[in-house]
Design a protein around this motif. Structure first.
Motif, PDB file in Angstrom:
ATOM      1  N   LYS A   1       0.827  -1.218   0.000  1.00  0.00           N
ATOM      2  CA  LYS A   1       0.000   0.000   0.000  1.00  0.00           C
ATOM      3  C   LYS A   1       0.856   1.260   0.000  1.00  0.00           C
ATOM      4  CE  LYS A   1      -3.504   0.375   3.108  1.00  0.00           C
ATOM      5  NZ  LYS A   1      -4.670  -0.035   3.852  1.00  0.00           N
ATOM      6  N   ASP A   2       0.318   2.330  -0.579  1.00  0.00           N
ATOM      7  CA  ASP A   2       0.991   3.629  -0.506  1.00  0.00           C
ATOM      8  C   ASP A   2       1.122   4.042   0.953  1.00  0.00           C
ATOM      9  OD1 ASP A   2       1.260   3.923  -3.185  1.00  0.00           O
ATOM     10  OD2 ASP A   2      -0.461   5.262  -3.438  1.00  0.00           O
ATOM     11  N   ARG A   3       2.300   4.463   1.336  1.00  0.00           N
ATOM     12  CA  ARG A   3       2.496   4.874   2.727  1.00  0.00           C
ATOM     13  C   ARG A   3       1.997   6.311   2.916  1.00  0.00           C
ATOM     14  NH1 ARG A   3       6.671   1.258   3.766  1.00  0.00           N
ATOM     15  NH2 ARG A   3       5.886  -0.609   2.754  1.00  0.00           N
ATOM     16  N   PRO A   4       1.306   6.561   4.031  1.00  0.00           N
ATOM     17  CA  PRO A   4       0.767   7.900   4.262  1.00  0.00           C
ATOM     18  C   PRO A   4       1.863   8.936   4.524  1.00  0.00           C
ATOM     19  CG  PRO A   4       0.462   6.497   6.182  1.00  0.00           C
ATOM     20  CD  PRO A   4       1.029   5.619   5.117  1.00  0.00           C
ATOM     21  N   VAL A   5       1.622  10.162   4.082  1.00  0.00           N
ATOM     22  CA  VAL A   5       2.515  11.265   4.427  1.00  0.00           C
ATOM     23  C   VAL A   5       2.246  11.577   5.889  1.00  0.00           C
ATOM     24  CG1 VAL A   5       3.076  13.683   4.008  1.00  0.00           C
ATOM     25  CG2 VAL A   5       2.352  12.214   2.101  1.00  0.00           C
ATOM     26  N   LEU A   6       3.276  11.523   6.717  1.00  0.00           N
ATOM     27  CA  LEU A   6       3.025  11.700   8.146  1.00  0.00           C
ATOM     28  C   LEU A   6       3.664  12.966   8.692  1.00  0.00           C
ATOM     29  CD1 LEU A   6       5.698  11.004  10.061  1.00  0.00           C
ATOM     30  CD2 LEU A   6       5.173   8.681   9.382  1.00  0.00           C
ATOM     31  N   ILE A   7       3.139  13.378   9.841  1.00  0.00           N
ATOM     32  CA  ILE A   7       3.826  14.416  10.613  1.00  0.00           C
ATOM     33  C   ILE A   7       4.065  13.838  11.997  1.00  0.00           C
ATOM     34  CG2 ILE A   7       1.705  15.598  11.383  1.00  0.00           C
ATOM     35  CD1 ILE A   7       3.723  18.172  10.798  1.00  0.00           C
ATOM     36  N   ASN A   8       5.300  13.992  12.475  1.00  0.00           N
ATOM     37  CA  ASN A   8       5.680  13.466  13.785  1.00  0.00           C
ATOM     38  C   ASN A   8       6.062  14.677  14.648  1.00  0.00           C
ATOM     39  OD1 ASN A   8       7.792  12.742  15.791  1.00  0.00           O
ATOM     40  ND2 ASN A   8       7.455  10.670  15.037  1.00  0.00           N
TER      41      ASN A   8
ATOM     42  N   ASP B   1      -4.162  20.914   6.621  1.00  0.00           N
ATOM     43  CA  ASP B   1      -4.307  21.961   5.571  1.00  0.00           C
ATOM     44  C   ASP B   1      -3.352  21.753   4.407  1.00  0.00           C
ATOM     45  OD1 ASP B   1      -6.110  23.216   7.084  1.00  0.00           O
ATOM     46  OD2 ASP B   1      -4.808  24.902   7.692  1.00  0.00           O
ATOM     47  N   VAL B   2      -2.133  21.298   4.731  1.00  0.00           N
ATOM     48  CA  VAL B   2      -1.140  21.200   3.652  1.00  0.00           C
ATOM     49  C   VAL B   2      -1.166  19.833   2.962  1.00  0.00           C
ATOM     50  CG1 VAL B   2       0.423  22.926   4.638  1.00  0.00           C
ATOM     51  CG2 VAL B   2       0.731  20.509   5.217  1.00  0.00           C
ATOM     52  N   GLY B   3      -1.965  18.896   3.491  1.00  0.00           N
ATOM     53  CA  GLY B   3      -2.109  17.612   2.783  1.00  0.00           C
ATOM     54  C   GLY B   3      -1.526  16.404   3.488  1.00  0.00           C
ATOM     55  N   VAL B   4      -1.014  16.602   4.727  1.00  0.00           N
ATOM     56  CA  VAL B   4      -0.497  15.455   5.501  1.00  0.00           C
ATOM     57  C   VAL B   4      -1.651  14.486   5.784  1.00  0.00           C
ATOM     58  CG1 VAL B   4       0.424  14.836   7.780  1.00  0.00           C
ATOM     59  CG2 VAL B   4       1.450  16.720   6.491  1.00  0.00           C
ATOM     60  N   GLU B   5      -1.323  13.174   5.910  1.00  0.00           N
ATOM     61  CA  GLU B   5      -2.397  12.181   6.081  1.00  0.00           C
ATOM     62  C   GLU B   5      -2.403  11.488   7.446  1.00  0.00           C
ATOM     63  OE1 GLU B   5      -2.465  10.529   1.534  1.00  0.00           O
ATOM     64  OE2 GLU B   5      -0.606  10.425   2.668  1.00  0.00           O
TER      65      GLU B   5
ATOM     66  N   GLY C   1       7.736  12.233   5.258  1.00  0.00           N
ATOM     67  CA  GLY C   1       6.945  12.915   6.269  1.00  0.00           C
ATOM     68  C   GLY C   1       7.600  14.204   6.729  1.00  0.00           C
ATOM     69  N   TYR C   2       6.991  14.810   7.730  1.00  0.00           N
ATOM     70  CA  TYR C   2       7.500  16.065   8.304  1.00  0.00           C
ATOM     71  C   TYR C   2       7.706  15.856   9.793  1.00  0.00           C
ATOM     72  CZ  TYR C   2       6.529  18.184   3.871  1.00  0.00           C
ATOM     73  OH  TYR C   2       6.573  18.483   2.538  1.00  0.00           O
ATOM     74  N   GLU C   3       8.701  16.550  10.328  1.00  0.00           N
ATOM     75  CA  GLU C   3       8.959  16.445  11.761  1.00  0.00           C
ATOM     76  C   GLU C   3       9.303  17.839  12.251  1.00  0.00           C
ATOM     77  OE1 GLU C   3      10.699  12.852  12.955  1.00  0.00           O
ATOM     78  OE2 GLU C   3      11.413  13.643  14.868  1.00  0.00           O
ATOM     79  N   LEU C   4       8.313  18.715  12.243  1.00  0.00           N
ATOM     80  CA  LEU C   4       8.496  20.107  12.653  1.00  0.00           C
ATOM     81  C   LEU C   4       7.109  20.680  12.925  1.00  0.00           C
ATOM     82  CD1 LEU C   4       7.453  21.347   9.797  1.00  0.00           C
ATOM     83  CD2 LEU C   4       9.829  21.335   9.185  1.00  0.00           C
ATOM     84  N   ASP C   5       7.094  21.866  13.509  1.00  0.00           N
ATOM     85  CA  ASP C   5       5.828  22.546  13.728  1.00  0.00           C
ATOM     86  C   ASP C   5       5.566  23.425  12.520  1.00  0.00           C
ATOM     87  OD1 ASP C   5       3.672  24.000  14.453  1.00  0.00           O
ATOM     88  OD2 ASP C   5       4.454  24.622  16.416  1.00  0.00           O
ATOM     89  N   LEU C   6       4.626  23.006  11.702  1.00  0.00           N
ATOM     90  CA  LEU C   6       4.368  23.735  10.450  1.00  0.00           C
ATOM     91  C   LEU C   6       3.930  25.172  10.723  1.00  0.00           C
ATOM     92  CD1 LEU C   6       2.531  20.829   8.663  1.00  0.00           C
ATOM     93  CD2 LEU C   6       4.649  21.862   7.844  1.00  0.00           C
TER      94      LEU C   6
END
Ligand code: DGJ
Length: 747
Positions: free
Chosen positions: A332-339, A362-366, A607-612
């Motif tokens: 499966k496609d892996r989700p875009v994550l934010i940690n 808002d920016v599209g993270v899943e 993914g992202y690992e910051l405070d957007l």
């Protein structure tokens, strides 16, 4: 992907076994006294009698197997399952201490069996077939007459991949207790030593750097003694011919599907024979094998390539992605994550998390991942581990309510656990101080203020399982990050006999596998990401349970070039957790453009690992574009064929790699400049793996596949040293990077 082309022939007359799949051949034979003599491993060759390859010469100071014979000595023969002390003096594949203290054994051929399919290894991770036509297995049983111990050597050859897997089962059919002191899962004697040894080594924050040296007489090895596969050495080695590079030449890659102490060594003897051995590290290991018991050694994967390192890696990638990783997330496609770890560390409350999640949505993270600090009295790293219930001071409404809130925002919800650990400041420790690994009457050594639970004890695993289940059920988790933040020390288990203390490390690893298995069986839809202070347990064993792993705690984009490049030697792109983090970077203090941080992290589980909320409007626009790009191409990135083009280890301040979709219709190419230089030479990138006859489009330009691979693609830096208007790309800077997508132009 698989047609059964695998054959395993036994030539009765010549007593020779030949494993062949049209890509590789692996050939060995029985000696007149039942020993297994290695004849050939390499590119596929026809089936015939290769006994002539056995060279027996009389040499001074040699010992021989038969009286009145001055030729047959195991010291001079290439073997499949060598033993020490019966004319061979090199390191053995097995060392069995018997009740009388002797370690001499003489395992000889008893029988063999050949069948379609691949048996599962009991309680151990291993590659698998989806149906029996995907390859064939040979099981050879050897027997030592004096002890009545039998060893089954398992060889599986894959149909459509240049892959052989190996492992052994030691079965005590005698009446006495035996002690296994060494058991290599693979022992392979190669006829010469003209190889460079390549290993992936490093430390916390700089895992899996590519290191090479020529083989030399003596032993060269890598190992772990830390209870985990470790940041220091990955359980992988490649032996490369001298002229082998990324695109050409012969290379043999080997990896151990195991997450604990391992040893990989090459012993080059005085006649330049190379003995490659892979298995559980004998250091600190001893297994008491009572009558009727069986010990199974972990699986070794052996990959052959005659088209360089890229082909070796592509084989590992395909094998690990499709026949080691399991479960729904495999394909499966892996989700875009934010940690939230680098965004907040321990300093968060529900409002802060929700504000990060809202912006992320808002920016599209899943997927939103709540890292360390949500449980027990975990307000810093001195307390809480072992107490997997919500930290009410931080999250007064509970974890279920937070999960619901995150889901109402439109994100999936995931949590961090460190199941194997305990802090002394915890309810669990107070109730069960004896569950922690320690040696009685000795000082207890900590790592990050924490101690390791004895996962060799079923009740410990059960307790942690039950605690985790409550949280998973309450918050309906869709993702778990399973961390492990210290090596094992003071290893001892008071419940075991003194003669069994050498089992503690391995029992621990089996306990970790058991908990994973219990969790994935009960919750097959959860996506697991393994972690060990970054990449301290990034190994094939873990991939069987968790299809992705946090690659490194070093999230700096430039450092990640080397880390991800090295990791790609055997691990698929889909397995490498890769996040865009804030600048100045928390590990290096470096400032890199957000575009480059994305361009590096795209080649992983993104993914992202910051405070957007801390980003500028302009940066948020970039983030939105990155996520759109990733979602569009993630299936190509994760399922495509990866090529390393320019190595960041070559010190030319640059790196490049690319991915081509399986149908070759799409290619994504990335080039990274490290430090800016002045008045640079003209440069071209020679692409790989395209269809020569396809016409590819990038922007408005059309190129044929053969053109891009042979003429090359211009990547010259526009900088002349003066940022003036004539430059096509006037702004050049350190840590710049570019990504190009080439798509087949259909007429
Ligand atoms: C080490 C991991 O590698 C980090 O990503 C983070 O989860 C911390 N542990 C949390 O303690």
């Amino acid at each position: 992907m698989f047609n059964n082309r695998a054959t395993i022939n036994f030539l009765e007359e010549d007593q020779q076994f030949h494993l062949n799949n049209g890509l590789i051949s692996y050939i060995f034979k029985l000696s007149s006294d039942g020993k297994l003599l290695q004849l050939y491993y390499g590119k596929a060759i026809p089936d015939k009698d290769y006994s002539y390859l056995i060279e027996m010469h009389h040499r001074p100071m040699t010992t021989y197997r038969q009286e009145n014979d001055l030729l047959y000595s195991l010291e001079h023969l290439k073997q499949e399952f060598p033993e020490y002390g019966t004319t061979d003096f090199r390191h053995p594949a097995i060392s069995l201490r018997q009740e009388n203290g002797s370690k001499i054994t003489d395992f000889v051929y008893l029988k063999h069996e050949i069948f379609n399919g691949k048996p599962q290894l009991e309680n151990l991770p291993a590659t698998y077939f989806e149906n029996d036509s995907e390859g064939k297995t040979l099981v050879i049983t050897l027997k030592d007459k004096v002890t009545n111990v039998e060893v089954e050597l398992l060889y599986t050859i894959f149909s459509d991949l240049p892959v052989i897997t190996r492992s052994s089962r030691v079965i005590n059919k005698g009446s006495q207790v035996q002690f296994i002191e060494e058991i290599a899962s693979l022992s392979l004697d190669l006829p010469d030593a003209d190889y460079d040894w390549m290993q992936l080594s490093g430390a916390w924050g700089r895992e899996r750097a590519v290191k090479e040296r020529p083989l030399q007489q003596g032993i060269q090895s890598i190992e772990s003694t830390r209870g985990i596969s470790s940041h220091q050495h990955n359980p992988f080695v490649a032996l490369k011919r001298k002229n082998t590079d990324e695109t050409s030449g012969v290379v043999i890659g080997t990896a151990l599907v195991y997450s604990g102490n391992f040893l990989i060594q090459a012993e080059v003897d005085t006649w330049d024979v190379t003995r490659l051995q892979v298995g559980i590290n004998p250091f600190g290991f001893q297994w008491q094998l009572n009558p009727t018991e069986t010990f199974t050694s972990p699986e070794v994967v052996l990959v052959y390539s005659n088209c360089g390192l890229n082909q070796m890696s592509q084989t590992f990638h395909q094998l690990f992605r499709k026949r080691l990783a399991r479960g729904v997330w495999r394909d499966k496609d892996r989700p875009v994550l934010i940690n939230n770890w680098e965004a907040t560390y321990f300093d968060f409350d529900e409002d802060k998390l929700v504000s990060i999640a809202e912006k992320a949505h808002d920016v599209g993270v899943e997927l939103f991942v709540l890292d360390d600090g949500w449980f027990g009295e975990r307000n810093n790293d001195h307390s809480g581990l072992g107490d997997w219930f919500v930290n009410k001071t931080r999250l007064p409404r509970g974890i279920g309510s937070l999960a619901e809130k995150i889901r109402s925002i439109g994100l999936k919800f995931g949590l961090w656990f460190e199941p194997e650990m305990v802090n002394k400041e915890s309810k669990l420790y107070k109730e069960h101080p004896d569950w922690m690994i320690h040696t009685p009457n000795r000082k207890e050594n900590h790592g990050r203020n924490q101690f390791v639970l004895n996962f060799g004890m079923q009740e410990v695993v059960d307790e942690i399982f039950n605690q985790m289940c409550s949280i998973i059920d309450e918050s309906k988790l869709e993702y778990i990050k399973w961390d492990m933040n210290r090596p094992l020390t003071d290893v001892y288990d008071a419940r075991l006999e003194s003669s069994q203390q050498g089992e503690v490390f391995h029992r621990y690893v089996l306990g970790v596998y058991r908990l994973y298995e219990m969790l994935i069986t009960k919750y097959p839809n959860i996506l697991f990401e393994s972690c060990s202070s970054g990449g301290g347990r990034f190994d094939p064993g873990m991939l069987y349970y968790a299809p992705q792993a946090w690659t490194s705690d070093d999230s700096d984009a430039i450092e990640r070039l080397k880390i991800q490049y090295g990791t790609s030697m055997l691990y698929p792109i889909s397995s490498m957790g890769a996040h865009v983090s804030i600048v100045p970077n928390h590990q290096t203090n470096r400032l890199t453009p957000i575009e480059t941080r994305g361009n590096v992290a795209f080649f992983g589980a993104f993914g992202y690992e910051l405070d957007l909320n801390q980003l500028t409007e302009k940066e948020i626009l970039v983030v939105k574009k990155q996520i759109t790009f990733y979602k569009k191409y993630r299936s190509v990135i994760h399922n495509g064929i990866f090529y390393r083009l320019i190595s960041p280890f070559d010190c030319d301040e640059q790196a490049a790699w690319m991915i081509v979709s399986e149908d070759k219709k799409t290619a994504i190419v990335a080039h990274y400049k490290i430090l800016n230089k002045v008045n640079q030479p003209y440069k071209r990138l020679y692409l790989q793996g395209l269809h020569s006859e396809f016409v590819y489009q990038n922007d408005d330009q059309l190129y044929s596949g053969s053109e891009l691979m042979n003429v090359g693609f211009i990547i010259s830096d526009a900088s002349s040293g003066q940022n003036n208007e004539q430059n096509i790309r006037p702004e050049t800077y350190d840590f710049d990077s570019r990504i190009w997508v080439f798509t087949q132009k259909e007429d």
